[in-house]
Scaffold this motif. Sequence first.
Motif, short mmCIF file in Angstrom:
data_model
loop_
_atom_site.label_atom_id
_atom_site.label_comp_id
_atom_site.label_asym_id
_atom_site.label_seq_id
_atom_site.Cartn_x
_atom_site.Cartn_y
_atom_site.Cartn_z
N ASN A 144 19.58 37.38 11.92
CA ASN A 144 20.42 37.98 12.94
C ASN A 144 21.16 39.20 12.39
O ASN A 144 21.28 40.25 13.04
CB ASN A 144 21.40 36.89 13.45
CG ASN A 144 22.55 37.43 14.27
OD1 ASN A 144 22.57 38.60 14.65
ND2 ASN A 144 23.54 36.60 14.55
N GLN A 183 18.76 31.74 9.80
CA GLN A 183 18.92 32.34 11.14
C GLN A 183 20.00 33.40 11.15
O GLN A 183 19.87 34.45 11.78
CB GLN A 183 19.28 31.26 12.14
CG GLN A 183 18.09 30.56 12.72
CD GLN A 183 18.53 29.82 13.98
OE1 GLN A 183 18.91 30.43 14.97
NE2 GLN A 183 18.52 28.51 13.90
N LEU A 184 21.08 33.11 10.44
CA LEU A 184 22.17 34.08 10.40
C LEU A 184 21.72 35.36 9.69
O LEU A 184 22.00 36.47 10.16
CB LEU A 184 23.38 33.51 9.69
CG LEU A 184 24.49 34.55 9.68
CD1 LEU A 184 25.46 34.33 10.80
CD2 LEU A 184 25.16 34.69 8.36
N ASP A 229 29.28 39.73 16.09
CA ASP A 229 28.70 39.19 17.32
C ASP A 229 29.81 38.77 18.27
O ASP A 229 29.64 38.82 19.48
CB ASP A 229 27.87 37.94 17.01
CG ASP A 229 26.64 38.25 16.19
OD1 ASP A 229 25.77 38.97 16.69
OD2 ASP A 229 26.55 37.77 15.04
N ARG A 258 33.28 48.60 10.48
CA ARG A 258 32.52 49.64 11.16
C ARG A 258 32.05 49.17 12.53
O ARG A 258 32.06 47.96 12.83
CB ARG A 258 31.38 50.15 10.29
CG ARG A 258 30.32 49.15 9.91
CD ARG A 258 29.31 49.83 8.97
NE ARG A 258 28.45 48.87 8.32
CZ ARG A 258 27.29 48.45 8.81
NH1 ARG A 258 26.88 48.87 9.99
NH2 ARG A 258 26.54 47.60 8.13
N ARG A 268 21.76 44.83 11.23
CA ARG A 268 23.10 45.42 11.18
C ARG A 268 23.51 45.83 9.77
O ARG A 268 24.53 46.48 9.58
CB ARG A 268 24.12 44.40 11.68
CG ARG A 268 24.54 44.61 13.12
CD ARG A 268 25.49 43.54 13.56
NE ARG A 268 24.79 42.30 13.89
CZ ARG A 268 25.38 41.14 14.14
NH1 ARG A 268 26.69 41.06 14.09
NH2 ARG A 268 24.68 40.08 14.46
N ILE A 269 22.76 45.36 8.77
CA ILE A 269 23.11 45.70 7.39
C ILE A 269 22.82 47.18 7.16
O ILE A 269 21.76 47.68 7.53
CB ILE A 269 22.28 44.85 6.40
CG1 ILE A 269 22.58 43.36 6.56
CG2 ILE A 269 22.50 45.29 4.96
CD1 ILE A 269 23.95 42.94 6.11
N VAL A 311 29.12 32.28 10.45
CA VAL A 311 29.79 32.85 9.28
C VAL A 311 30.94 33.69 9.79
O VAL A 311 30.78 34.42 10.77
CB VAL A 311 28.80 33.69 8.45
CG1 VAL A 311 29.52 34.54 7.43
CG2 VAL A 311 27.79 32.77 7.76
N PRO A 366 25.50 26.81 12.04
CA PRO A 366 26.87 27.18 11.65
C PRO A 366 27.06 28.70 11.66
O PRO A 366 26.14 29.44 11.38
CB PRO A 366 26.99 26.63 10.23
CG PRO A 366 25.59 26.53 9.72
CD PRO A 366 24.70 26.36 10.90
N SER A 375 23.17 30.93 18.77
CA SER A 375 22.61 30.87 17.41
C SER A 375 23.66 31.34 16.40
O SER A 375 24.68 31.94 16.77
CB SER A 375 21.36 31.73 17.33
OG SER A 375 21.67 33.04 17.72
N PRO A 376 23.40 31.05 15.10
CA PRO A 376 24.40 31.37 14.07
C PRO A 376 24.82 32.84 14.14
O PRO A 376 23.99 33.74 14.14
CB PRO A 376 23.66 31.07 12.77
CG PRO A 376 22.70 30.00 13.13
CD PRO A 376 22.24 30.34 14.52
N SER A 377 26.12 33.07 14.21
CA SER A 377 26.65 34.41 14.46
C SER A 377 27.68 34.81 13.41
O SER A 377 28.18 33.97 12.67
CB SER A 377 27.31 34.44 15.84
OG SER A 377 26.39 34.04 16.83
N PHE A 378 27.97 36.10 13.40
CA PHE A 378 28.95 36.67 12.49
C PHE A 378 30.22 36.89 13.31
O PHE A 378 30.22 37.66 14.27
CB PHE A 378 28.40 37.99 11.95
CG PHE A 378 29.16 38.57 10.78
CD1 PHE A 378 29.77 37.76 9.84
CD2 PHE A 378 29.22 39.96 10.61
CE1 PHE A 378 30.45 38.31 8.76
CE2 PHE A 378 29.88 40.51 9.52
CZ PHE A 378 30.51 39.68 8.60
N GLY A 402 30.35 47.86 15.75
CA GLY A 402 29.29 46.89 16.03
C GLY A 402 29.09 45.84 14.96
O GLY A 402 28.02 45.27 14.84
N THR A 403 30.12 45.56 14.15
CA THR A 403 29.98 44.60 13.06
C THR A 403 29.75 43.16 13.54
O THR A 403 28.85 42.48 13.07
CB THR A 403 31.24 44.63 12.16
OG1 THR A 403 31.31 45.89 11.50
CG2 THR A 403 31.22 43.52 11.13
#
Lengths: 127, 280
Positions: A46, A42-43, B117, B112, A50-51, B77, B75, B47-50, B114-115
Amino acid sequence: MKVLSLNFLTCAVKACKSSSNSYPLHPKDAELVQDDLEVNAQLLLNLLPRIDWTALSTTATELGFPALPPQAPSVEELQSDEKKLRDLHNLLMETQIMEGKLVCANCGHEYAVREGIANFLLPSHLV
Amino acid sequence: MSRPEDTLSADVHYNDSEARKYTTSSRIQNIQASMTHRALELLDLSSPSFILDVGCGSGLSGEILSSLPPEEGGPHVWVGMDVSASMLDVALQRDVEGDLLLADIGQGVPFRAGTFDAAISISAIQWLCNAESSDVSPAGRLSRFFNGLYASLKRGGRAVCQFYPKNDEQKKMITSAAVRAGFGAGLLEDDPETKNVKVYLVLTVGGGNLEGNGGDITGVVKGMDGVDVLDSRHSNRNGKGEIKKGSKAWIIKKKEQMERKGKIVKATSKYTGRKRRVAF
Ligand SMILES: C[S@@+](CC[C@H](N)C(=O)[O-])C[C@H]1O[C@@H](n2cnc3c(N)ncnc32)[C@H](O)[C@@H]1O
């Protein structure tokens, strides 16, 4: 330092903010390790939009990986293709730079990486 | 209780022995964990986010992000920034999952546009209010931090910063610096008026079409007790404070706006906004 983070880090030097050359940073004398982490599908889905795929291809080549496909996979492709997902997971999440440097192509500043931690502290005249 | 923030810089205070003492204290572990959970509740990630962990230290806050079960949206990151090498060293020994950067948030946030969440910061940003050398001011450090944080978050993203203000003035200084950077900001206080009061600065990055009012601060903290919504984004339009179009101040403001959107802008110099003479 994961390859994932490298895809988002830019040079921190003030004068580099206005240059497109300051991204991505280029690994130099990099020692890599491969971690073994659970896939977080999922990550990855998501994150995928953005990559920066061009930057990721550059990084992969510079680190000695085989060339990436010219186009990023779509979210649908990644969802349905276990192998593509694993490969991306392996490159972004499991590949770490343990020792070495990250170099800005614009100003030449070198950020040292030790024990996987990149040092972004700058002398105050560069901030 | 004395505040190390008032006398030392963070990298000096958090040396090897302090970093170890801090991390192994079960009292501190519990407090940091409960504040991290509270911050996660305010971030409301489904949901899983950065996530960026600002002042991540030895990873007490971050490891909760990595271990959050799918039922609770994890989880996640995370990437952590901290100025204390000793704290990061303890994080390494504890084998945290986040990626770590040795960095001073008062120098900016080197990602950069908008990296992330979301961003989280537990018990760290009050450190920005002390600047011990002459070439850096707290105001300058706060502004570099919040401008950088704003740009590094995606549109519709949120940041929650729990911090320990020394007094009301410091609370205001920090909050208004965030608002000036473009954030919608709300302050939430748990256990107000007690010695255990906990202050959370809840920040939103506007823009993007969000369902309902989920993207704006008023939606996050509306109806919660003890919340002050501060939003000066709409002031400055009319009246006295207005900046004249075309003036140097106006150009600098526009440039900051563009920079926040991640556009590349020319560095400001003494020539910025100077009248060009017509050449015949
Ligand atoms: C009380 S600790 C909190 C650590 C972690 N967030 C936790 O909840 O356990 C505060 C941390 O903020 C860090 N810090 C203070 N000023 C900083 C700065 N200018 N840049 C980066 N980190 C900073 C300190 O080094 C320290 O690790």
